[in-house]
Design an enzyme around this catalytic site. Structure first.
Site, mmCIF file in Angstrom:
data_model
loop_
_atom_site.group_PDB
_atom_site.id
_atom_site.type_symbol
_atom_site.label_atom_id
_atom_site.label_comp_id
_atom_site.label_asym_id
_atom_site.label_seq_id
_atom_site.Cartn_x
_atom_site.Cartn_y
_atom_site.Cartn_z
ATOM 1 N N LYS A 87 0.856 -1.193 0.000
ATOM 2 C CA LYS A 87 0.000 0.000 0.000
ATOM 3 C C LYS A 87 0.892 1.243 0.000
ATOM 4 O O LYS A 87 1.770 1.397 0.852
ATOM 5 C CB LYS A 87 -0.867 -0.035 1.264
ATOM 6 C CG LYS A 87 -2.227 0.549 1.094
ATOM 7 C CD LYS A 87 -3.036 0.211 2.341
ATOM 8 C CE LYS A 87 -4.370 0.864 2.315
ATOM 9 N NZ LYS A 87 -5.074 0.676 3.591
HETATM 10 C C1 E4P Z 1 -8.361 1.183 3.815
HETATM 11 O O1 E4P Z 1 -7.551 0.755 3.079
HETATM 12 C C2 E4P Z 1 -8.211 2.407 4.619
HETATM 13 O O2 E4P Z 1 -7.018 2.385 5.299
HETATM 14 C C3 E4P Z 1 -9.357 2.539 5.558
HETATM 15 O O3 E4P Z 1 -10.541 2.096 4.922
HETATM 16 C C4 E4P Z 1 -9.536 3.896 6.176
HETATM 17 O O4 E4P Z 1 -10.753 3.918 6.873
HETATM 18 P P1 E4P Z 1 -11.130 5.035 7.949
HETATM 19 O O5 E4P Z 1 -11.445 6.287 7.225
HETATM 20 O O6 E4P Z 1 -12.329 4.476 8.645
HETATM 21 O O7 E4P Z 1 -9.936 5.186 8.847
#
Ligand code: E4P
Length: 218
Positions: A87
């Site tokens: 990522k």
């Molecule tokens: C996914 O890859 C993200 O890191 C995640 O969905 C972020 O979610 P949040 O906005 O609830 O922290």
């Protein structure tokens, strides 16, 4: 549409996996920190533990913000397990890293995406997944689902192969709407996945069936 769980909690990942509907996992540094994991070795071990539970893509995020650091971290993460997807944040260095890793055959998930322009860049760089953050857009009084609609449409028009991975999911309606809009993947907290099970008429109907089955001496 693929179902990923958005957590680093092993019990929650096991619970979703046991349902038989789980296709993958996404994590981020905040989710990892929430599990109380400390130190590089413990972090890497935790990713391996997740990969051993779910036979599907597991997103592991780099911490570096410069190109060299990102690709060095990506090499370590990608070598942990075949399921790891690296990522990378949507920044100038991040786009360069995605291009580099894509050319090396390492799968990437471009994270922290909040606009269609960013999604176009991620696709051009060869990202395997792009992660638009619906819930955080909603938090700013703008409909995050409109962004999913826009990105899905742009990718279809231009034949981009990058998968739209709807992230920052806050409720079951987000999941259903993403399915309607043609998102390739939705990554959700366990509560939102389990929320899909619930309907009051199911509970009422089941109670009635159980009550009537007793009339048959069962
Ligand atoms: C996914 O890859 C993200 O890191 C995640 O969905 C972020 O979610 P949040 O906005 O609830 O922290």
């Amino acid at each position: 549409m693929k179902f990923f769980i958005d957590t680093a909690n092993l019990d929650q990942i096991r619970e979703a996996q046991a349902l038989g509907i789980l296709d993958g996992v996404t994590t981020n540094p905040s989710l990892m920190a929430k599990e109380g994991i400390k130190g590089k070795d413990a972090i890497l071990k935790h990713y391996i533990d997740i990969c051993n539970i779910v036979d599907g893509p597991v997103s592991a995020e780099v911490i570096s913000t410069e190109f060299e650091g990102m690709i060095a971290e990506a090499d370590v993460l990608a070598s942990l397990h075949d399921n790891i997807v690296v990522k990378i944040p949507m920044t100038k260095d991040g786009i360069k890293a995605i291009r580099y890793l894509s050319d090396k055959g390492i799968r990437t998930n471009c994270t922290l995406v909040f606009s269609a322009g960013q999604a176009i860049l991620a696709a051009k760089a060869g990202a395997t997944y792009v992660s638009p953050f619906i819930g955080r857009i909603d938090d700013s009084s703008v409909d995050g689902l409109d962004l999913i609609d826009q990105i899905v449409s742009i990718y279809q028009i231009h034949g981009f192969e990058t998968k739209v991975l709807a992230a920052s999911i806050r409720n079951t309606l987000h999941i259903v709407k993403c399915a309607e809009l043609g998102a390739d993947v939705v990554t959700s907290p366990l509560a939102s996945i389990l929320g899909l099970l619930y309907h009051p008429l199911t509970d009422i109907g089941l109670a009635k069936f159980i009550e009537d089955s007793k009339k048959m001496g069962l």
